[in-house]
Design a protein around this motif. Structure first.
Motif, PDB file in Angstrom:
ATOM      1  N   CYS A 251     114.440  33.913   5.782  1.00  0.00           N
ATOM      2  CA  CYS A 251     114.589  32.695   4.941  1.00  0.00           C
ATOM      3  C   CYS A 251     113.790  31.461   5.489  1.00  0.00           C
ATOM      4  CB  CYS A 251     115.825  32.363   4.587  1.00  0.00           C
ATOM      5  SG  CYS A 251     116.137  30.678   3.920  1.00  0.00           S
ATOM      6  N   ILE A 252     112.815  30.992   4.619  1.00  0.00           N
ATOM      7  CA  ILE A 252     112.027  29.751   4.708  1.00  0.00           C
ATOM      8  C   ILE A 252     112.732  28.503   4.247  1.00  0.00           C
ATOM      9  CG2 ILE A 252     109.902  30.895   5.206  1.00  0.00           C
ATOM     10  CD1 ILE A 252     109.122  29.919   2.377  1.00  0.00           C
ATOM     11  N   ARG A 253     113.980  28.600   3.736  1.00  0.00           N
ATOM     12  CA  ARG A 253     114.546  27.359   3.367  1.00  0.00           C
ATOM     13  C   ARG A 253     113.784  26.605   2.279  1.00  0.00           C
ATOM     14  NH1 ARG A 253     118.176  24.660   6.172  1.00  0.00           N
ATOM     15  NH2 ARG A 253     116.909  22.735   5.737  1.00  0.00           N
ATOM     16  N   CYS A 254     113.289  27.390   1.401  1.00  0.00           N
ATOM     17  CA  CYS A 254     112.316  26.741   0.276  1.00  0.00           C
ATOM     18  C   CYS A 254     113.303  25.956  -0.690  1.00  0.00           C
ATOM     19  CB  CYS A 254     111.561  27.825  -0.288  1.00  0.00           C
ATOM     20  SG  CYS A 254     112.201  28.892  -1.363  1.00  0.00           S
ATOM     21  N   GLY A 255     114.586  26.321  -0.792  1.00  0.00           N
ATOM     22  CA  GLY A 255     115.356  25.444  -1.909  1.00  0.00           C
ATOM     23  C   GLY A 255     115.279  26.198  -3.173  1.00  0.00           C
ATOM     24  N   ARG A 256     114.415  27.347  -3.414  1.00  0.00           N
ATOM     25  CA  ARG A 256     114.194  27.723  -4.697  1.00  0.00           C
ATOM     26  C   ARG A 256     115.496  28.261  -5.382  1.00  0.00           C
ATOM     27  NH1 ARG A 256     109.483  28.104  -2.872  1.00  0.00           N
ATOM     28  NH2 ARG A 256     107.678  27.926  -4.170  1.00  0.00           N
TER      29      ARG A 256
ATOM     30  N   PRO B  82     111.396  33.951  -2.457  1.00  0.00           N
ATOM     31  CA  PRO B  82     110.046  34.343  -1.959  1.00  0.00           C
ATOM     32  C   PRO B  82     110.240  35.290  -0.552  1.00  0.00           C
ATOM     33  CG  PRO B  82     110.672  32.176  -1.223  1.00  0.00           C
ATOM     34  CD  PRO B  82     111.619  32.443  -2.268  1.00  0.00           C
TER      35      PRO B  82
ATOM     36  N   ARG C 165     112.407  37.436  -0.423  1.00  0.00           N
ATOM     37  CA  ARG C 165     113.216  38.789  -0.727  1.00  0.00           C
ATOM     38  C   ARG C 165     114.510  39.091  -0.425  1.00  0.00           C
ATOM     39  NH1 ARG C 165     110.334  37.758  -4.250  1.00  0.00           N
ATOM     40  NH2 ARG C 165     108.169  38.535  -4.820  1.00  0.00           N
TER      41      ARG C 165
ATOM     42  N   VAL D  24     106.378  35.352  -6.927  1.00  0.00           N
ATOM     43  CA  VAL D  24     105.955  34.376  -5.660  1.00  0.00           C
ATOM     44  C   VAL D  24     106.783  34.780  -4.452  1.00  0.00           C
ATOM     45  CG1 VAL D  24     106.438  32.051  -4.684  1.00  0.00           C
ATOM     46  CG2 VAL D  24     106.165  32.333  -7.332  1.00  0.00           C
ATOM     47  N   THR D  25     105.957  34.911  -3.015  1.00  0.00           N
ATOM     48  CA  THR D  25     106.654  35.245  -2.142  1.00  0.00           C
ATOM     49  C   THR D  25     106.162  34.439  -0.893  1.00  0.00           C
ATOM     50  OG1 THR D  25     104.555  36.540  -1.237  1.00  0.00           O
ATOM     51  CG2 THR D  25     106.133  37.787  -2.691  1.00  0.00           C
ATOM     52  N   THR D  26     106.851  34.340   0.361  1.00  0.00           N
ATOM     53  CA  THR D  26     106.581  33.618   1.310  1.00  0.00           C
ATOM     54  C   THR D  26     105.066  33.405   1.493  1.00  0.00           C
ATOM     55  OG1 THR D  26     108.549  34.114   2.404  1.00  0.00           O
ATOM     56  CG2 THR D  26     107.048  33.029   3.667  1.00  0.00           C
TER      57      THR D  26
ATOM     58  N   ILE E  17     103.138  31.405  -0.982  1.00  0.00           N
ATOM     59  CA  ILE E  17     103.542  30.039  -0.919  1.00  0.00           C
ATOM     60  C   ILE E  17     102.765  29.677   0.147  1.00  0.00           C
ATOM     61  CG2 ILE E  17     105.330  28.672  -0.127  1.00  0.00           C
ATOM     62  CD1 ILE E  17     107.320  30.318  -1.406  1.00  0.00           C
ATOM     63  N   MET E  18     102.780  30.192   1.443  1.00  0.00           N
ATOM     64  CA  MET E  18     101.912  29.659   2.407  1.00  0.00           C
ATOM     65  C   MET E  18     100.452  29.656   2.268  1.00  0.00           C
ATOM     66  SD  MET E  18     104.122  28.876   4.789  1.00  0.00           S
ATOM     67  CE  MET E  18     105.817  28.987   5.046  1.00  0.00           C
TER      68      MET E  18
ATOM     69  N   LEU F  35     109.907  31.951  12.203  1.00  0.00           N
ATOM     70  CA  LEU F  35     109.803  31.013  10.916  1.00  0.00           C
ATOM     71  C   LEU F  35     111.310  31.155  10.345  1.00  0.00           C
ATOM     72  CD1 LEU F  35     107.955  30.484   8.437  1.00  0.00           C
ATOM     73  CD2 LEU F  35     108.269  32.753   7.667  1.00  0.00           C
ATOM     74  N   GLY F  36     111.396  29.839   9.948  1.00  0.00           N
ATOM     75  CA  GLY F  36     112.701  29.381   9.120  1.00  0.00           C
ATOM     76  C   GLY F  36     113.629  28.976  10.313  1.00  0.00           C
TER      77      GLY F  36
ATOM     78  N   VAL G 100     105.026  24.653  -5.669  1.00  0.00           N
ATOM     79  CA  VAL G 100     105.247  24.893  -4.176  1.00  0.00           C
ATOM     80  C   VAL G 100     106.081  23.749  -3.815  1.00  0.00           C
ATOM     81  CG1 VAL G 100     104.231  25.065  -1.797  1.00  0.00           C
ATOM     82  CG2 VAL G 100     103.169  26.124  -3.832  1.00  0.00           C
TER      83      VAL G 100
ATOM     84  N   TYR H 125     109.424  23.226   4.224  1.00  0.00           N
ATOM     85  CA  TYR H 125     110.697  23.682   3.743  1.00  0.00           C
ATOM     86  C   TYR H 125     111.458  23.793   4.911  1.00  0.00           C
ATOM     87  CZ  TYR H 125     108.313  25.680  -0.516  1.00  0.00           C
ATOM     88  OH  TYR H 125     107.834  25.784  -2.003  1.00  0.00           O
ATOM     89  N   VAL H 126     111.127  24.327   5.890  1.00  0.00           N
ATOM     90  CA  VAL H 126     111.985  24.757   6.933  1.00  0.00           C
ATOM     91  C   VAL H 126     112.600  23.625   7.515  1.00  0.00           C
ATOM     92  CG1 VAL H 126     112.088  25.657   9.227  1.00  0.00           C
ATOM     93  CG2 VAL H 126     110.491  26.679   7.617  1.00  0.00           C
TER      94      VAL H 126
ATOM     95  N   SER I 209     113.009  20.602   6.137  1.00  0.00           N
ATOM     96  CA  SER I 209     113.470  19.417   5.213  1.00  0.00           C
ATOM     97  C   SER I 209     114.848  20.106   4.358  1.00  0.00           C
ATOM     98  CB  SER I 209     112.511  19.215   4.112  1.00  0.00           C
ATOM     99  OG  SER I 209     112.047  20.192   3.125  1.00  0.00           O
ATOM    100  N   PRO I 210     115.784  18.970   3.808  1.00  0.00           N
ATOM    101  CA  PRO I 210     116.910  19.424   3.215  1.00  0.00           C
ATOM    102  C   PRO I 210     116.659  20.521   2.037  1.00  0.00           C
ATOM    103  CG  PRO I 210     116.902  17.356   3.452  1.00  0.00           C
ATOM    104  CD  PRO I 210     115.361  17.600   3.946  1.00  0.00           C
ATOM    105  N   ILE I 211     117.699  21.519   2.027  1.00  0.00           N
ATOM    106  CA  ILE I 211     117.662  22.414   0.796  1.00  0.00           C
ATOM    107  C   ILE I 211     118.105  21.781  -0.520  1.00  0.00           C
ATOM    108  CG2 ILE I 211     119.708  23.484   1.258  1.00  0.00           C
ATOM    109  CD1 ILE I 211     117.937  26.073   1.048  1.00  0.00           C
TER     110      ILE I 211
ATOM    111  N   VAL J 249     118.203  16.637   9.237  1.00  0.00           N
ATOM    112  CA  VAL J 249     118.437  17.442   8.177  1.00  0.00           C
ATOM    113  C   VAL J 249     119.918  18.292   7.966  1.00  0.00           C
ATOM    114  CG1 VAL J 249     117.447  19.464   7.261  1.00  0.00           C
ATOM    115  CG2 VAL J 249     115.919  17.905   7.783  1.00  0.00           C
TER     116      VAL J 249
END
Lengths: 440, 313
Positions: A367-372, A417, A419, B17-19, B22-23, B116-117, B196, B246-247, B249-251, B291
């Motif tokens: 999870c990249i915490r994107c918030g989607r 993203p 999955r 859209v995937t990781t 986005i990156m 990551l994350g 994004v 993303y990682v 900052s707040p969700i 955060v």
């Protein structure tokens, strides 16, 4: 006037063009008809026929067994061949009445008789709906006669016809709005007769302009009925979302639409109410969208309940490519089938044959915490955090985040993203919480 | 039809859209400003960029290989970290510094916390601050190819006048990727269009900072001063590309606005009252630490739940 909607939601590939333009075709069953006794929420119906009995079209073969339950009627005439466990859409085995079709379609006495609903009492209308075995055909299958009997019928301000049809690929409600709009308006007027103070709203997403136009022209001059245009967005047709968009009222998981003064019925349910009350015809047919990239001629069929799904694939010209996944219902909330030899029930909206299985193709990543997921959730939950609890089997934490407000629409999983299988984990957690609540 | 079909729980479709996409979009969005950095500072800047990106990706690969973890270098996240780090370094930075920074960002800040994350600070910024503390002289040496003199922000702090138009275009002193407001904004516009990033963090950040600068900057309602503060230093790069990470900052939507406001205030304090003219990097990594707290108090009220009744029964 701009289209009404809610906050959140997603815009998945619609896929409706595949099947939306061909007229609905009546399909007669070839093989035996299978009627599971559990086609609704609540107690399964009790078979009231015996093996060897001759039955007629419209004859009751299963009787509501308890308060929340529904009758089941035969869609053909013929002989009861067996009463046994059969494979159902859910993948489980359930008791079913199997009928050998004699191909004559002899109706029971009185079926098809015209009735003037304005001369019926409210109790008679409810009784006819109950007799006809009508359940919510949007998918949940909640017995309609219960829905039409709220605690206080004077507290109902709106009767909503849900024609949002927000699930991708599905076009059965759309076809009905084009082909049988009079029955929709007729059914709505029958319901309005039960609720003297209520106003009828026919809710349609703005990606169906022809349907909006058609119904608008029909309700012109009707004082109590109005067409409400909703923005095209998934899950616009979810009960809570459609109520909010059409009336500005909001309910949570522990409330019924009636608590907000609303009664919501799907398009096909309303048609069934009309047929039951005004035409003395029980719920014995279902409009099914057979679609997907793997099918030769995607289209809608008017199918007798109990028909084998496999026959519908043949009717649509068979496969043009190997299906990777077959779904009963839409791609967002439908049930994947491991075997298509299951019967069409009252709640079967579609048979979707996908050439690509978007789920099996991709493994979840971090999870990249994107918030989607947070943005997409129509219930304004925080799926990312709910998943952390769900994965730890922390039911308490899950409920602190209002996890039980989730109705598993799948929007978070669609947009993720990475999955991650959010909805899937929520389903399990919610089941386990509901189970433990029941045990208490 | 006896062969069994694939089954799984719904939903059965996924967005495109995937990781990785986005990156990749973030990397693409950084390119205009990075390219301008090379134009502005010359070949040395290009060497720094290439070194940081290569070292970041390689660090990730080697670490995951050694620990027998799945290799994730194809998700472009290490590329973005390397690129961001390079853009936060002065063009005069020696290669060994780029290497140390990259390894620190990927191994210490990102991988040691779970990859990551899982990192709680922006890796590129944490590495920049690490280098800034360790090699202060070299990190603040912006003299290249005869172009000497202070950065616009330092000049502003010293009370000198600055050319805002030059700052907007970016032909000024500073780190490789921070000088050109216009090319950073082009990249940011791309990220908005591609959905994004949202407006919440950058707008709250810039607005809060602008208000703070107007009140405490000591220049009153001086538009020239305000523009110089907004275009100067790492603010544009930070607000659009690093605060929006993303990682870290707040969700929650409300949390993102709170986060942006905190950033604006901290940046204002550091820039106006602090010893250095700069403050964006420290403001961001400090706010990164807040955060979890911000998220805790900004969980949205679910649909249909009335606050006063509390829990759904």
């Amino acid at each position: 006037m701009s289209a009404a909607t809610f906050k959140g939601g997603i815009h998945p590939f619609e896929g409706k063009d595949l099947s939306k333009d061909l007229p609905t075709r009546v399909v007669l069953p070839k093989g035996d008809l299978v009627y599971p006794m559990s086609q609704h929420i609540g107690a399964p119906a009790k078979p009231v026929v015996a093996v060897g009995d001759r039955v007629l079209v419209g004859q009751r073969i299963g009787e509501a067994n308890g308060f929340v339950s529904a009758n089941i009627c035969s869609s053909v005439s013929g002989k009861v061949k067996a009463i046994e466990k059969r494979l159902m859409v859910s993948g489980a085995m359930g008791e079913a009445v199997v009928i050998e079709n004699d191909g004559e379609y002899t109706p029971v006495e009185g079926m098809g008789k015209e009735r003037d609903y304005t001369k019926l009492t409210k109790e008679e209308i409810r009784q006819y709906v109950k007799d006809a075995g009508i359940v919510g055909m949007g998918g949940a299958g909640f017995p309609t006669h219960i829905k039409l009997t709220p605690k206080d019928e004077n507290a109902i301000d709106y009767v909503l016809v849900n024609g949002a049809e927000c699930e991708p690929y599905l076009t059965s409600d759309y076809r009905m709005m084009l082909e049988e709009p009079e029955k929709i308006v007729g059914g709505l007027k029958v319901i309005l007769r039960l609720f003297d103070k209520a106003k009828g709203l026919i809710c349609i997403e703005d990606n169906k302009p022809e349907a909006i136009e058609k119904l608008n022209s029909l309700v012109k001059g009707e004082e109590r009925v109005e067409v409400k245009v909703l923005k095209t967005k998934y899950p616009q047709g979810a009960e809570r979302q459609v109520i909010y968009a059409a009336t500005g009222r909001s309910i949570n998981s522990s409330m019924l639409p009636a608590d907000a003064g609303c009664i919501v019925n799907n398009v096909d349910t309303v048609i069934s109410i009309y047929m039951a009350v005004c035409k003395s015809t029980p719920l014995i047919r279902r409009i099914v969208t057979v679609t997907g990239e793997a099918v030769k001629t995607p289209q809608n069929f008017n199918v007798k309940t109990g028909t084998n799904y496999a026959e519908l694939i043949e009717e649509a010209g068979g496969y043009i490519s190997e299906p990777a996944k077959i779904v009963s219902g839409g791609p967002m909330m439908g049930m994947a089938l491991f075997d298509i030899n299951v019967p069409v029930t009252k709640t079967s909206s579609a048979l979707l044959c996908l050439t690509k299985d978007g789920v099996a193709e991709q493994e979840p990543t971090a999870c990249i915490r994107c918030g989607r997921c947070v943005e997409a959730c129509p219930s304004k939950l925080v799926p990312q955090k709910m998943l952390e609890y769900a994965e730890k089997f922390d039911d308490e934490g899950f409920q602190r985040l209002y996890g039980m407000e989730c109705y598993e629409c799948g929007s978070c999983t669609y947009v993720c993203p990475a999955r991650r299988r959010l909805t899937q984990a929520f389903k399990q957690t919610r089941r386990s919480i509901l189970d433990s609540r029941r045990k208490k | 039809m006896s062969n069994l079909l694939n089954v799984s729980a719904s939903p059965h479709v996924r967005s495109q859209v995937t990781t990785r996409t986005i990156m990749r979009d973030v990397a693409i969005a950084l390119l205009p400003a990075a390219a301008f950095g090379v134009f502005n500072f010359g070949m040395k800047a290009l060497i720094t960029i290439v070194t940081c990106v290569a070292a970041s990706v390689l660090s990730e690969y080697i670490y995951e290989k050694l620990l027998g973890k799945p290799i994730t270098t194809s998700d472009y996240s290490a590329v973005v970290t390397g690129l961001l780090l390079a853009m936060n370094l002065p063009s005069s930075a020696p290669v060994w510094m780029s290497l140390i920074g990259s390894v620190f960002a990927i191994i210490v800040v990102k991988q040691l916390f779970g990859g990551l994350g899982q990192n709680f600070m922006n890796p590129a910024l944490a590495a920049r601050c690490f280098l800034l503390i360790s090699f202060t002289g070299r990190m603040t040496d912006f003299a290249v190819d005869g172009m000497t003199g202070p950065t616009p922000l330092a000049a502003l702090k010293a009370g000198e006048s600055v050319d805002v138009a030059k700052m907007f275009l970016g032909t000024t002193q500073g780190t490789i990727g921070e000088t050109s407001a216009v090319f950073l904004l082009i990249g940011a516009a791309y990220l908005f269009v591609r959905k994004v990033i949202s407006f919440r963090i950058p707008c709250a950040y810039l607005a809060a900072f602008a208000v703070f600068a107007l009140i405490f900057g000591g220049r009153g309602f001086d538009m020239n001063y305000l523009a110089a503060q907004l275009f100067g230093g790492g603010l544009m790069l930070g607000a659009f590309f690093m605060a929006t990470d993303y990682v870290t900052s707040p969700i929650t939507p409300m949390g993102q606005i709170v986060f942006g406001v905190v950033l604006g205030i901290l940046t204002g304090i550091f820039r106006i009252f602090g010893g250095s003219a700069e403050g964006v990097s420290y403001a961001i990594i400090f706010s990164n630490l807040l955060v979890p707290l911000i998220e805790k108090v900004t969980i949205p009220t679910p649909f249909g739940i009335r606050k006063e009744t509390g829990h759904a029964k």
